[in-house]
Design a protein around this motif. Structure first.
Motif, short mmCIF file in Angstrom:
data_model
loop_
_atom_site.label_atom_id
_atom_site.label_comp_id
_atom_site.label_asym_id
_atom_site.label_seq_id
_atom_site.Cartn_x
_atom_site.Cartn_y
_atom_site.Cartn_z
N TYR A 188 0.83 -1.28 -0.22
CA TYR A 188 -0.25 0.03 -0.01
C TYR A 188 0.95 1.24 0.16
N LEU A 189 1.96 1.22 1.01
CA LEU A 189 2.72 2.48 0.89
C LEU A 189 3.45 2.51 -0.24
N ALA B 51 -8.01 -0.33 3.21
CA ALA B 51 -7.37 -0.01 2.27
C ALA B 51 -6.48 -1.20 1.75
N ILE C 176 -5.43 1.77 8.07
CA ILE C 176 -5.52 1.39 6.55
C ILE C 176 -6.12 -0.22 6.49
N LEU D 269 2.89 1.78 -3.48
CA LEU D 269 1.75 2.28 -4.37
C LEU D 269 1.44 3.93 -4.32
N GLU D 270 1.32 4.23 -3.00
CA GLU D 270 0.93 5.55 -2.49
C GLU D 270 2.13 6.44 -2.96
N ASN D 271 3.36 5.79 -2.81
CA ASN D 271 4.44 6.69 -3.10
C ASN D 271 5.08 6.47 -4.33
N ASN D 272 4.30 5.81 -5.33
CA ASN D 272 4.61 5.45 -6.71
C ASN D 272 5.78 4.96 -7.03
#
Length: 212
Positions: free
Chosen positions: A40-41, A81, A78, A43-46
């Motif tokens: 998740y982290l 999420a 999260i 992906l959130e940070n690309n």
């Protein structure tokens, strides 16, 4: 004491482990949620999921807390999420890196250092806690596992087709069983339980029989 439960997605590990922990009055640890949080982290940070170095650094600084069945990242809940389909589709790309797994295994062991735990995941009995006092491997027919996963996502308000879930689960199974580091396999000491025709309650009773 560590009660370790392995098995593929949809076999009932998470729900059964939670129920067992409650029945026995001990702690519960879902190691899969730690990898989901990392995915998740990322992906959130690309981040580039093929970069072992970037993911390794991210894992080393992961501010993660598991409390009362919920997952907190930097004090943000999260829990929902990390169960989204995009996590399912990308998590296999994250867990293949040896550097990442080494860091995450250390984190998981630290989380279970104090007290008695029911721990579940995909390499718990073979890699994370190979010396666990009790080992179980849950499995079920792929169609049944897909329907369980589909129902779970539907209940959370996510709109997906069963065929999509079946495809994702099949790809996840293949990736889990064939990855070079920490593949999903049955420990020689594990008791195998087929949950295809069992309810969660029935599966928990089977495990409790062995524990007694």
């Amino acid at each position: 004491m560590i009660i370790a439960i392995d098995g593929p997605a949809g076999s009932g590990k998470t729900t059964v482990a939670k129920l067992l922990a409650k029945r026995l009055g001990i702690f519960y640890l879902d190691t899969g949620s730690t990898y989901r949080a990392l995915t998740y982290l990322a992906l959130e940070n690309n981040l580039d999921l093929s970069s072992a170095e970037s993911l390794g650094k991210l894992a080393s600084n992961l501010n993660l807390k598991l409390q009362e069945g919920k997952v907190y990242l930097d004090n943000k809940d999260i829990s929902l999420a990390i169960r989204e389909p995009r996590i399912d589709k990308n998590i296999s790309l994250v867990v293949v890196h040896p550097q990442v797994r080494k860091t995450m295994i250390k984190l998981q062991r630290n989380l279970a250092q104090r007290g008695d735990f029911v721990v579940e995941g995909r390499d718990i009995t073979t890699v994370v806690f190979p010396e666990a006092e009790h080992k179980f491997y849950l499995d079920a027919d792929a169609k049944v596992r897909s329907r369980r996963r589909f129902t779970e996502l539907k209940d959370k308000g996510l709109k997906l087709k069963l065929q999509e879930v079946e495809k994702d689960l099949s790809q996840r199974d293949h990736a889990d069983k064939n990855r070079k580091v920490g593949p999903l396999k049955i420990s020689d000491e594990a008791r195998v339980i087929d949950t295809t025709g069992l309810t969660i309650e029935g599966t928990a009773r089977e495990i409790l029989k062995y524990l007694k």
